[in-house]
Design an enzyme around this catalytic site. Sequence first.
Site, short mmCIF file in Angstrom:
data_model
loop_
_atom_site.label_atom_id
_atom_site.label_comp_id
_atom_site.label_asym_id
_atom_site.label_seq_id
_atom_site.Cartn_x
_atom_site.Cartn_y
_atom_site.Cartn_z
CG HIS A 201 -13.42 9.57 -9.87
ND1 HIS A 201 -12.14 10.03 -9.66
CD2 HIS A 201 -13.30 8.42 -10.59
CE1 HIS A 201 -11.28 9.20 -10.22
NE2 HIS A 201 -11.96 8.21 -10.80
NE ARG A 261 -6.23 6.95 -15.37
CZ ARG A 261 -7.50 7.07 -14.99
NH1 ARG A 261 -8.13 8.23 -15.14
NH2 ARG A 261 -8.14 6.05 -14.46
CG MET A 303 -2.29 0.53 -2.38
SD MET A 303 -0.71 1.44 -2.42
CE MET A 303 -1.21 2.96 -3.21
NE ARG A 304 -5.56 -5.86 -4.67
CZ ARG A 304 -6.49 -6.40 -5.44
NH1 ARG A 304 -7.46 -7.11 -4.89
NH2 ARG A 304 -6.46 -6.27 -6.75
CD GLU A 399 -17.94 4.91 -9.41
OE1 GLU A 399 -17.36 5.81 -10.05
OE2 GLU A 399 -17.48 3.77 -9.27
#
Length: 417
Positions: A201, A261, A303-304, A399
């Site tokens: 990241h 993961r 996550m939502r 990014e």
Amino acid sequence: MSTQSTQPVHSPEEGHVVLVVNAGSSSIKCSVYRVVDDPAVEGGTRAILGAGGQIEGIGVAPRVVAHMADGRLIVDETFPVAQVADHDGAFRLLRLVLAVGLRDTPPAAIGHRVVHGGARHSDAVIIDDQVIEELAALTPLAPLHQPHNLSAIRAVRQAAPELVQVACFDTAFHATNGVVQQLFALPYSYFTDGIRRYGFHGLSYEYIARHLHSVAPDIARRRVIVAHLGNGASLCAMKEGKSVETTMGLTALDGLPMGTRSGALDPGAVLWMMASGMDHDAIEKLLYHESGLKGLSGLSSDMRELLASGSERAKLAIDFYTYRIAQEVGKLAVGLGGLDALVFTAGIGENAPPIRAQVVERLKPLFGMEIHAEANAANKDHISTRESRVPIFAVRTDEEGMIALHTARLLREAMRK
């Protein structure tokens, strides 16, 4: 294929046009940036988004969606599988779509996100045959990402061989980490052979390090921990805008639990799996695709969905997730010798106020952090109270913009030679 009328992204004299490619397993995202000189920003250059789009469902249910930076739709259309059967076909189609936005100003270069650069690549690099060979050799260390990154590079070579291509690495930002931070407690020969903690990241962290000079200039060069929380998740400890330590290691499996993961795991668990009869492919599938939030919740990696669910397993997964984030913040603060700011970023970090609140609540006894409920709920940049001893931020990452800046820099350097 029908498209709406658009204006050109810019005129040729207004800086370098860069096409940024971020290739996943079933999707390719492309963005068009104009990189211009701007002495008012950190680094002296700025990447301005012109258009962006993605093609998803490659080989299954291909769909192309692209917009100009101001939100105007370029295209939203589905295609037959035969037309977009692989990454080569997907890239050719997406490049054609974005050409509507580019009009008469084709890109001067293409920048790629490449997850693993290994020990050799501590900076972005212009791609040639040797670079491709080196990156292909790293595939076992990033099996979810590296093959698709390389597929996009090869697709561009076939579709537009005249274009300069640049590889920008998620590992490069962490090359400043010290030897102690990179080591595993294995025989030292493993370290010299490249078995070390690389971290990932990095493009996101590098963007945040630059952007903090605008958002919070008083803490930009101090002791900062950034939490990149998305489907992949990690933390980075920064000082003077440089990476000091990070939670991911040799591969993108280590550290925090993620969407699918496992995160950090006792190596003995893997030995037990092997002894029970699981082969390499089965273990890889379990650790990369069936663990993390999905495995703990038994429901979803999203996550939502977990936050909306009332199930006990979903709550357990969230509690474990925020507990591990808080634990790792504490560990990285030891490496920094203290903590001057905490920054949340990426999909969950930017858009999930309950997760930020839970993490901060766990850290409050250690660091005196206090979250501002209204600012947090509204996803403001600054989300801590005035009384908080450590300021807290939620900052949108870019990014792709970072890739555009690196690509334009290397293009300029090549043109000077």
